[in-house]
Design an enzyme around this catalytic site. Sequence first.
Site, PDB file in Angstrom:
ATOM      1  N   HIS A   1      11.018   6.218  -4.308  1.00  0.00           N
ATOM      2  CA  HIS A   1      11.163   6.474  -2.875  1.00  0.00           C
ATOM      3  C   HIS A   1      12.562   6.073  -2.404  1.00  0.00           C
ATOM      4  O   HIS A   1      13.367   5.583  -3.194  1.00  0.00           O
ATOM      5  CB  HIS A   1      10.058   5.745  -2.110  1.00  0.00           C
ATOM      6  CG  HIS A   1       8.677   6.161  -2.524  1.00  0.00           C
ATOM      7  ND1 HIS A   1       7.953   5.477  -3.480  1.00  0.00           N
ATOM      8  CD2 HIS A   1       7.911   7.208  -2.134  1.00  0.00           C
ATOM      9  CE1 HIS A   1       6.782   6.082  -3.658  1.00  0.00           C
ATOM     10  NE2 HIS A   1       6.732   7.134  -2.862  1.00  0.00           N
TER      11      HIS A   1
ATOM     12  N   ASP B   1      10.797  -0.120  -7.127  1.00  0.00           N
ATOM     13  CA  ASP B   1      10.501   1.255  -6.717  1.00  0.00           C
ATOM     14  C   ASP B   1      11.796   2.052  -6.773  1.00  0.00           C
ATOM     15  O   ASP B   1      12.653   1.936  -5.892  1.00  0.00           O
ATOM     16  CB  ASP B   1       9.919   1.266  -5.307  1.00  0.00           C
ATOM     17  CG  ASP B   1       9.561   2.662  -4.823  1.00  0.00           C
ATOM     18  OD1 ASP B   1       9.927   3.654  -5.494  1.00  0.00           O
ATOM     19  OD2 ASP B   1       8.925   2.770  -3.756  1.00  0.00           O
TER      20      ASP B   1
ATOM     21  N   SER C   1       4.343  11.684  -0.880  1.00  0.00           N
ATOM     22  CA  SER C   1       4.954  10.548  -0.178  1.00  0.00           C
ATOM     23  C   SER C   1       6.461  10.715   0.011  1.00  0.00           C
ATOM     24  O   SER C   1       7.043  10.133   0.930  1.00  0.00           O
ATOM     25  CB  SER C   1       4.668   9.247  -0.932  1.00  0.00           C
ATOM     26  OG  SER C   1       5.154   9.326  -2.269  1.00  0.00           O
TER      27      SER C   1
END
Length: 435
Positions: free
Chosen positions: A417, A414, A173
């Site tokens: 990312h 998060d 990702s």
Amino acid sequence: MVQVWKWGRRRSTFPLISLIFMLLITATILFNEFKIQHFHHNQSSDHHLHLQHTLNFSPVELDRFTTCSSTVKYSGREVGWGGNHRYLPVSDGEKECDVFSGKWVFDNTSYPLHNESHCPYMSDQLACHKHGRPDLGYQYWRWQPNHCNLKRWNATEMWEKLRGKRLMFVGDSLNRGQWISMVCLLQSVIPAEMKSMSPNAHLTIFRAENYNASVEFLWAPLLVDSNSDDPVNHRLSDRIIRPDSATRHLSKWENADILVFNTYLWWRQGPVKLMWSSEENGVCEELDGRPAMELAMKTWADWVDSYVDPLEKRVFFVTMSPTHMRSQEWNPERQGNCYNETNPITQENYWGNDSDVPTMRMVEKILSRLGSKVRVLNITQLSEYRKDGHPSIYRKFWETLSPEQLSKPESYSDCIHWCLPGVPDVWNELLFHFL
């Protein structure tokens, strides 16, 4: 005439011996040459068969329903690539500047390089402003190398570099985020009727018809074949890989012109189960993440070593993307993580504990044996400074958050990312610089 003939017969004894001797030497040379060619032919055939076994032989395809019939201790088995000791070529001219060493400079004049709301392909996982992030400072930082300048981003020039070519990002990702960044950086100069995006799949393709070019993303978080290769349903507690096979992925990536690989994050989630291609009864071996990653990297390196011609195919490997899970690392007086961080770390050569040095050394060792076949994009150190660049709570979460989580934002932030526009745009500036 008779005299001539007789003279010729009388004088021909030594030349005749010489001729016979030369014929013997010639025969010996030809015989040895035949043996050498036969040896190399067999060696080449053996290597080809080895690659067929290592890279293409997979009796049962792994999927998310695959399970191990039993699990045993790792046997110590290796994949069939030892690598060669190569070194990157040294330029005869001026030494290449280290663009990975530098600092972040606030620049709200030339940055951001694209607009979140103007990119129809933006991911909800990375669209931080859309999901409520109140500050926009994370968008305005420019990476400045210490002793030179990065090549200034130019979308039209990048498309010219890609004309008639396939640029493919392969990995997890984080690499998908870099791919989305690249698409958003490039798409605005393509007329609507000339661009298209295929549906999300194992291989997702953005295409620009007027350049006969594509920017693609291949979901392959572990590089080799695994039970986590479904681009949507891949969140499994047990990771099962075929350490000696990348059949499913290489059939997609082998014809790309420019390849950008990454892998790291998924190897940090506990032990990995190995199901070798020759295993027919579903028996798995178990191995810790780092040595399992090394097996996968060697299988990938075997393909690069055997099939990549640097004059025809460009291969890049992106180093690990750092996380910012513990704010005590940059501020000993603060408990938390990247939540509410709005500025980069200014401490020179800052290094967080989540950056796994032994793993990076292992990767460096493998890449060094591939020499000029692979260009390293060393994004780790420069990204370490950007504790402010993560989505934190400002993204779409696929799981429903509990009231307890919502009351403690740090618990679901998060810090892995990256927001877009942001840090991955600089990774793509580095790619553009080297292309």
